[in-house]
Each structure stands twice: as structure tokens, then as C-alpha cells.
Scaffold this active site. Structure first.
Site, PDB file in Angstrom:
ATOM      1  N   LYS A   1       0.834  -1.209   0.000  1.00  0.00           N
ATOM      2  CA  LYS A   1       0.000   0.000   0.000  1.00  0.00           C
ATOM      3  C   LYS A   1       0.867   1.257   0.000  1.00  0.00           C
ATOM      4  CE  LYS A   1      -3.792  -2.361   2.331  1.00  0.00           C
ATOM      5  NZ  LYS A   1      -4.300  -2.856   1.088  1.00  0.00           N
ATOM      6  N   CYS A   2       1.882   1.246  -0.827  1.00  0.00           N
ATOM      7  CA  CYS A   2       2.882   2.309  -0.894  1.00  0.00           C
ATOM      8  C   CYS A   2       2.821   2.980  -2.264  1.00  0.00           C
ATOM      9  CB  CYS A   2       4.264   1.683  -0.672  1.00  0.00           C
ATOM     10  SG  CYS A   2       5.672   2.769  -0.866  1.00  0.00           S
ATOM     11  N   GLY A   3       3.225   4.232  -2.322  1.00  0.00           N
ATOM     12  CA  GLY A   3       3.301   4.903  -3.611  1.00  0.00           C
ATOM     13  C   GLY A   3       4.256   4.225  -4.569  1.00  0.00           C
TER      14      GLY A   3
END
Length: 161
Positions: free
Chosen positions: A35-37
Site C-alpha cells: 500500500k505504498c506509492g
């Protein structure tokens, strides 16, 4: 002198395996999060794996929840996410810490052998990458902002050694 082959790591099911099984391969070791850029880098990592695995590249992904709680899932959720969304076929290991008192010994070794900017050892964010020679020596460290495709020249260099 220690090399990558000297370390044991945990698999998603909690069992332990030795990295000696990857001896003789070029390794790209990455701390990852779902759930990271930077999560879309899974696509680039998979593309590298598809292109270079036949020549001896292995990508080892270590999920980590230390940065913004961006890897909250359990092993089954992480594996399903990576396979479903990015077609990941390279090995995913158990979720670990990469900094602090509970940091995995493998990442302590990697940080020691390839410090970051101005000699800092701490990993700053998800998708920090370490490239390792066939002999188990750490070649280089790459920032999370470095896209997987930017590593092609270095990977080719190490595969040719």
C-alpha cells in the site's frame, strides 16, 4: 568474511530457509509494501525477473510494515495481492523489520555493506534495493525512487562477471 549465503530467512509460512540456495546467482533484494506509492514497482521487478532470471538473476522480496504501516496484511494476503495485481513470480519472504532493534540480520548486513547517502545505514522507505554479486558480496544500494528498469545496466554487468 560473511556473504549473503551465510544468512537464513523466514518464508511466509514461518519456516526457515538458507540463502545459500541462491549461491552463484545475482540477487536483487528489496523491502516491499502493498500500500505504498512505490508499490507499482512490483511490475518493474517482475519484468526484470522475467528478462534476467534465465541468466541467473533472483529477486528476493521482503515485505515490511515499518514505513507508514503500508504492509498491514498477513503472508497470505501479501502473496495474493502480489500475484493478482502484479503477477509476481519471484520469491516473497516473511514480513520483517529492516530498521531498529528487531531488524532482520540480513538487512543489517546489507545496510552495513552498502550504506545510504552520507553513510547513513537506516533504510528510509519501502522499495530500497540491494544488488548482490554472484559471490554474495553486496554491489550497490538503490533508493526507493530508483525504478527497477534503471538497474538493467548494473544487472547486466554483474550477470557478465
Amino acid at each position: 568474511m560473511a556473504t549473503i549465503s551465510d544468512f537464513d530467512v523466514k518464508l511466509p509460512d514461518g519456516s526457515v530457509t538458507g540463502l545459500a540456495q541462491y549461491s552463484g546467482k545475482v540477487l536483487l533484494i528489496v523491502n516491499t509494501a502493498s500500500k505504498c506509492g512505490f508499490t507499482p514497482q512490483y511490475s518493474g521487478l517482475q519484468a526484470l525477473y522475467a528478462q534476467f532470471a534465465p541468466q541467473g538473476l533472483e529477486i528476493l522480496a521482503f515485505p515490511c510494515n515499518q514505513f507508514g504501516a503500508q504492509e498491514p496484511g498477513d503472508a497470505a494476503e501479501i502473496g495474493a495481492f502480489c500475484e493478482t495485481n502484479y503477477g509476481v513470480s519471484f520469491p516473497l519472504f516473511a514480513k520483517i523489520d529492516v530498521n531498529g532493534a528487531q531488524a532482520d540480520p540480513l538487512f543489517e548486513f546489507l545496510k552495513d555493506r552498502a550504506p545510504g547517502i552520507l553513510g547513513s545505514k537506516a533504510i528510509k522507505w519501502n522499495f530500497t534495493k540491494f544488488l548482490v554479486r554472484r559471490n554474495g558480496a553486496v554491489f550497490n544500494r538503490y533508493a526507493p525512487t530508483t525504478k527497477p528498469e534503471e538497474l538493467i545496466a548494473d544487472i547486466q554487468l554483474l550477470l557478465a562477471e
